[in-house]
Design a protein around this motif. Sequence first.
Motif, mmCIF file in Angstrom:
data_model
loop_
_atom_site.group_PDB
_atom_site.id
_atom_site.type_symbol
_atom_site.label_atom_id
_atom_site.label_comp_id
_atom_site.label_asym_id
_atom_site.label_seq_id
_atom_site.Cartn_x
_atom_site.Cartn_y
_atom_site.Cartn_z
ATOM 1 N N SER A 11 0.809 -1.220 0.000
ATOM 2 C CA SER A 11 0.000 0.000 0.000
ATOM 3 C C SER A 11 0.841 1.268 0.000
ATOM 4 O O SER A 11 0.468 2.265 -0.592
ATOM 5 C CB SER A 11 -0.936 0.002 1.215
ATOM 6 N N ARG A 54 -0.372 -1.859 -4.509
ATOM 7 C CA ARG A 54 -1.640 -2.562 -4.335
ATOM 8 C C ARG A 54 -2.778 -1.895 -5.121
ATOM 9 O O ARG A 54 -3.586 -2.576 -5.747
ATOM 10 C CB ARG A 54 -1.968 -2.631 -2.847
ATOM 11 N N SER A 55 -2.824 -0.567 -5.115
ATOM 12 C CA SER A 55 -3.912 0.122 -5.823
ATOM 13 C C SER A 55 -3.779 -0.064 -7.336
ATOM 14 O O SER A 55 -4.774 -0.166 -8.048
ATOM 15 C CB SER A 55 -3.950 1.607 -5.460
ATOM 16 N N HIS A 56 -2.554 -0.126 -7.847
ATOM 17 C CA HIS A 56 -2.335 -0.374 -9.271
ATOM 18 C C HIS A 56 -2.874 -1.749 -9.652
ATOM 19 O O HIS A 56 -3.554 -1.908 -10.665
ATOM 20 C CB HIS A 56 -0.845 -0.250 -9.593
ATOM 21 N N ALA A 58 -5.132 -3.423 -8.040
ATOM 22 C CA ALA A 58 -6.586 -3.386 -7.884
ATOM 23 C C ALA A 58 -7.233 -2.847 -9.154
ATOM 24 O O ALA A 58 -8.276 -3.345 -9.588
ATOM 25 C CB ALA A 58 -6.979 -2.540 -6.679
ATOM 26 N N ASP A 59 -6.615 -1.844 -9.770
ATOM 27 C CA ASP A 59 -7.136 -1.306 -11.032
ATOM 28 C C ASP A 59 -7.058 -2.343 -12.149
ATOM 29 O O ASP A 59 -7.975 -2.480 -12.952
ATOM 30 C CB ASP A 59 -6.362 -0.058 -11.451
ATOM 31 N N ALA A 66 -8.477 -3.387 0.091
ATOM 32 C CA ALA A 66 -7.554 -2.277 0.338
ATOM 33 C C ALA A 66 -6.331 -2.716 1.131
ATOM 34 O O ALA A 66 -5.205 -2.510 0.715
ATOM 35 C CB ALA A 66 -8.282 -1.153 1.063
#
Length: 130
Positions: A11, A54-56, A58-59, A66
């Motif tokens: 994250s 992590r957000s990349h 998730a996309d 999260a």
Amino acid sequence: MELTQIRLLVSDFPTVYRFYRDTLGLKPQFEAETGPYAKLSPDSGHAAIALQDRSHMADVLERLGANPAGHRSLIALRVDDLDATHTELTSRGAVFVRDPIPMGDRMRVAYLEDPEGNLIELQEWLCPPS
């Protein structure tokens, strides 16, 4: 089929990247402090740890929680001298959750966590692996 790497989904990419590069002393394949991806190797160069924001991911997947709770991974790194490595990493700011201890009669181990709570086991082999 061939295993190419183990990748940690993180994250806070810059903080985790600096931990593996600066505190553990792993060598980046290329400088990528802001992510979203990096691959880092020990001096031996035989294995690597990859980091992915992590957000990349998730996309890319269009789904991914999260933040996972609790320990989700353990990375084992072999060292020649556990006491010397423990001292060196402590001087670089690493905080160990378990100082060096025997693990049976074949190895000694110590544990620390990266900034996101992934466990890292440092192993000193006392006998050659069988």
